[in-house]
Design a protein around this motif. Structure first.
Motif, PDB file in Angstrom:
ATOM      1  N   GLY A   1       0.790  -1.233   0.000  1.00  0.00           N
ATOM      2  CA  GLY A   1       0.000   0.000   0.000  1.00  0.00           C
ATOM      3  C   GLY A   1       0.820   1.280   0.000  1.00  0.00           C
ATOM      4  N   PHE A   2       2.083   1.207  -0.454  1.00  0.00           N
ATOM      5  CA  PHE A   2       2.918   2.423  -0.473  1.00  0.00           C
ATOM      6  C   PHE A   2       2.246   3.527  -1.296  1.00  0.00           C
ATOM      7  N   MET A   3       1.760   3.164  -2.469  1.00  0.00           N
ATOM      8  CA  MET A   3       1.164   4.166  -3.360  1.00  0.00           C
ATOM      9  C   MET A   3      -0.175   4.646  -2.804  1.00  0.00           C
ATOM     10  N   THR A   4      -0.965   3.698  -2.288  1.00  0.00           N
ATOM     11  CA  THR A   4      -2.260   4.077  -1.718  1.00  0.00           C
ATOM     12  C   THR A   4      -2.073   5.063  -0.570  1.00  0.00           C
ATOM     13  N   GLU A   5      -1.083   4.832   0.279  1.00  0.00           N
ATOM     14  CA  GLU A   5      -0.876   5.719   1.434  1.00  0.00           C
ATOM     15  C   GLU A   5      -0.576   7.144   0.957  1.00  0.00           C
ATOM     16  N   PHE A   6       0.259   7.230  -0.075  1.00  0.00           N
ATOM     17  CA  PHE A   6       0.622   8.540  -0.634  1.00  0.00           C
ATOM     18  C   PHE A   6      -0.627   9.236  -1.197  1.00  0.00           C
ATOM     19  N   ILE A   7      -1.439   8.459  -1.936  1.00  0.00           N
ATOM     20  CA  ILE A   7      -2.627   9.044  -2.575  1.00  0.00           C
ATOM     21  C   ILE A   7      -3.705   9.377  -1.547  1.00  0.00           C
ATOM     22  N   ALA A   8      -3.844   8.478  -0.553  1.00  0.00           N
ATOM     23  CA  ALA A   8      -4.949   8.618   0.402  1.00  0.00           C
ATOM     24  C   ALA A   8      -4.927   9.974   1.096  1.00  0.00           C
ATOM     25  N   LYS A   9      -3.719  10.485   1.311  1.00  0.00           N
ATOM     26  CA  LYS A   9      -3.616  11.778   2.013  1.00  0.00           C
ATOM     27  C   LYS A   9      -4.028  12.940   1.120  1.00  0.00           C
ATOM     28  N   ARG A  10      -4.242  12.665  -0.160  1.00  0.00           N
ATOM     29  CA  ARG A  10      -4.528  13.750  -1.112  1.00  0.00           C
ATOM     30  C   ARG A  10      -5.930  13.667  -1.716  1.00  0.00           C
ATOM     31  N   VAL A  11      -6.741  12.721  -1.240  1.00  0.00           N
ATOM     32  CA  VAL A  11      -8.094  12.601  -1.805  1.00  0.00           C
ATOM     33  C   VAL A  11      -9.118  12.960  -0.731  1.00  0.00           C
ATOM     34  N   ALA A  12     -10.412  12.957  -1.106  1.00  0.00           N
ATOM     35  CA  ALA A  12     -11.484  13.366  -0.190  1.00  0.00           C
ATOM     36  C   ALA A  12     -11.415  12.560   1.119  1.00  0.00           C
ATOM     37  N   HIS A  13     -11.818  13.228   2.223  1.00  0.00           N
ATOM     38  CA  HIS A  13     -11.749  12.554   3.534  1.00  0.00           C
ATOM     39  C   HIS A  13     -12.623  11.305   3.590  1.00  0.00           C
ATOM     40  N   ASP A  14     -13.725  11.326   2.829  1.00  0.00           N
ATOM     41  CA  ASP A  14     -14.603  10.155   2.869  1.00  0.00           C
ATOM     42  C   ASP A  14     -14.341   9.203   1.684  1.00  0.00           C
ATOM     43  N   ALA A  15     -13.174   9.337   1.054  1.00  0.00           N
ATOM     44  CA  ALA A  15     -12.851   8.452  -0.083  1.00  0.00           C
ATOM     45  C   ALA A  15     -12.698   7.009   0.390  1.00  0.00           C
ATOM     46  N   GLU A  16     -13.029   6.079  -0.505  1.00  0.00           N
ATOM     47  CA  GLU A  16     -12.802   4.663  -0.178  1.00  0.00           C
ATOM     48  C   GLU A  16     -11.682   4.127  -1.062  1.00  0.00           C
ATOM     49  N   MET A  17     -10.665   3.572  -0.406  1.00  0.00           N
ATOM     50  CA  MET A  17      -9.494   3.060  -1.099  1.00  0.00           C
ATOM     51  C   MET A  17      -9.640   1.537  -1.206  1.00  0.00           C
ATOM     52  N   THR A  18      -9.622   1.015  -2.430  1.00  0.00           N
ATOM     53  CA  THR A  18      -9.710  -0.439  -2.614  1.00  0.00           C
ATOM     54  C   THR A  18      -8.383  -0.945  -3.162  1.00  0.00           C
ATOM     55  N   GLY A  19      -7.805  -1.919  -2.479  1.00  0.00           N
ATOM     56  CA  GLY A  19      -6.556  -2.509  -2.943  1.00  0.00           C
ATOM     57  C   GLY A  19      -6.784  -3.954  -3.362  1.00  0.00           C
ATOM     58  N   VAL A  20      -6.198  -4.347  -4.480  1.00  0.00           N
ATOM     59  CA  VAL A  20      -6.297  -5.742  -4.946  1.00  0.00           C
ATOM     60  C   VAL A  20      -4.891  -6.296  -5.077  1.00  0.00           C
ATOM     61  N   ASP A  21      -4.683  -7.466  -4.501  1.00  0.00           N
ATOM     62  CA  ASP A  21      -3.370  -8.103  -4.650  1.00  0.00           C
ATOM     63  C   ASP A  21      -3.540  -9.613  -4.523  1.00  0.00           C
ATOM     64  N   VAL A  22      -2.700 -10.320  -5.252  1.00  0.00           N
ATOM     65  CA  VAL A  22      -2.783 -11.788  -5.264  1.00  0.00           C
ATOM     66  C   VAL A  22      -2.196 -12.384  -3.986  1.00  0.00           C
ATOM     67  N   PHE A  23      -1.442 -11.596  -3.248  1.00  0.00           N
ATOM     68  CA  PHE A  23      -0.690 -12.133  -2.126  1.00  0.00           C
ATOM     69  C   PHE A  23      -1.419 -11.804  -0.818  1.00  0.00           C
ATOM     70  N   PRO A  24      -2.036 -12.819  -0.139  1.00  0.00           N
ATOM     71  CA  PRO A  24      -2.893 -12.533   1.022  1.00  0.00           C
ATOM     72  C   PRO A  24      -2.175 -11.807   2.156  1.00  0.00           C
ATOM     73  N   ALA A  25      -0.878 -12.060   2.335  1.00  0.00           N
ATOM     74  CA  ALA A  25      -0.151 -11.424   3.440  1.00  0.00           C
ATOM     75  C   ALA A  25      -0.082  -9.908   3.284  1.00  0.00           C
ATOM     76  N   ASN A  26      -0.435  -9.392   2.098  1.00  0.00           N
ATOM     77  CA  ASN A  26      -0.398  -7.934   1.906  1.00  0.00           C
ATOM     78  C   ASN A  26      -1.614  -7.226   2.504  1.00  0.00           C
ATOM     79  N   GLU A  27      -2.625  -8.027   2.926  1.00  0.00           N
ATOM     80  CA  GLU A  27      -3.848  -7.386   3.436  1.00  0.00           C
ATOM     81  C   GLU A  27      -3.571  -6.471   4.631  1.00  0.00           C
ATOM     82  N   LYS A  28      -2.866  -6.987   5.630  1.00  0.00           N
ATOM     83  CA  LYS A  28      -2.666  -6.193   6.848  1.00  0.00           C
ATOM     84  C   LYS A  28      -1.837  -4.928   6.567  1.00  0.00           C
ATOM     85  N   PRO A  29      -0.665  -5.070   5.930  1.00  0.00           N
ATOM     86  CA  PRO A  29       0.071  -3.828   5.672  1.00  0.00           C
ATOM     87  C   PRO A  29      -0.705  -2.838   4.813  1.00  0.00           C
ATOM     88  N   TYR A  30      -1.492  -3.364   3.864  1.00  0.00           N
ATOM     89  CA  TYR A  30      -2.275  -2.455   3.011  1.00  0.00           C
ATOM     90  C   TYR A  30      -3.292  -1.676   3.854  1.00  0.00           C
TER      91      TYR A  30
END
Ligand SMILES: C[S@@+](CC[C@H](N)C(=O)[O-])C[C@H]1O[C@@H](n2cnc3c(N)ncnc32)[C@H](O)[C@@H]1O
Length: 226
Positions: free
Chosen positions: A12-41
């Motif tokens: 979620g490196f990119m999402t974290e960067f973007i999340a700070k720049r979008v609407a406060h009520d924005a919903e961020m959806t991340g998709v990844d094939v690797f389940p262990a990425n869920e928590k850090p994302y």
């Protein structure tokens, strides 16, 4: 921007960067094939003070969202794994939506292989680098978007022979191992061990290793929907 989709989101490196720049009520959806990425994302989304969800899935050539659903879609160093998704990315983007993709330069991948004495023909890194790279991404993206702006990030990595330099160099090579040694799952693989030893010897011999690490980002708008 309210609906953001991060394809191949990793930690979620990119999402974290973007999340700070979008609407406060924005919903961020991340998709990844690797389940262990869920928590850090999800941690990355939370640390930016936004809502998010993680979908564990192997992206191929279709997306499960309606037409024109997302305001922003990103694929940061990941589109080369699922290039066939491009028409679908264009389909799920709102008319005023943006798509951002980043890619490594072919030169940077070949530089890495060359420095380790590995044959480009035998690694997944080459397949990826040649399939969707800083050099050829623009042509591929223009088929699906009216406007594509390329942003170059020129960069060089330097590893010196100090203990810290060696630790950084070996950590970097280990991180790239799954791409450098096909089918390598574990650090204990003999082939993987051989690459690490090669890397260690190379730094000891050269004293300093300098690698081209230039990348490019592509900001795309005006999705062409067929
Ligand atoms: C180089 S990492 C980039 C991660 C993240 N976007 C970033 O910039 O830090 C590529 C990511 O794509 C994911 N990935 C690879 N193939 C995938 C696929 N077919 N479907 C979904 N995710 C995939 C990997 O698990 C990995 O997290």
């Amino acid at each position: 921007m309210k609906r953001v989709l991060d394809l191949g989101c990793g930690f979620g490196f990119m999402t974290e960067f973007i999340a700070k720049r979008v609407a406060h009520d924005a919903e961020m959806t991340g998709v990844d094939v690797f389940p262990a990425n869920e928590k850090p994302y999800l941690d990355a989304v939370r640390s930016a003070g936004r809502r998010g969800r993680f979908i564990c899935a192997a992206l191929e050539q279709s997306l499960d969202w309606p037409d024109r659903f997302f305001d922003l879609v990103v694929a940061s160093y990941s589109l080369y794994y699922f290039r066939r998704l491009l028409p679908e990315i264009a389909r799920v983007l709102a008319p005023s939506g943006l798509f951002f993709a980043s890619a490594h330069s072919t030169r940077s991948c070949l530089d890495m292989l060359d420095s380790l004495g590995l044959s480009p023909a035998a690694t997944d890194l080459t397949l990826l680098a040649l399939g969707f790279s800083a050099e050829n991404a623009g042509d591929q993206l223009r088929e699906h978007f009216e406007q594509t702006v390329r942003i170059d990030y020129h960069n060089t990595l330097l590893f010196d022979g100090s203990p810290e330099g060696e630790a950084d160099w070996l950590a970097f090579v280990r991180f790239k191992l799954p791409l450098l040694v096909p089918a390598c799952q574990q650090e204990s693989d003999a082939a993987a061990d051989a690459v690490i030893e090669k890397a260690r010897a190379l730094l000891a011999r050269e004293g300093t290793i300098i690698l081209d690490k230039s990348d490019a980002g592509f900001r795309c708008s005006g999705a062409r929907c067929r």
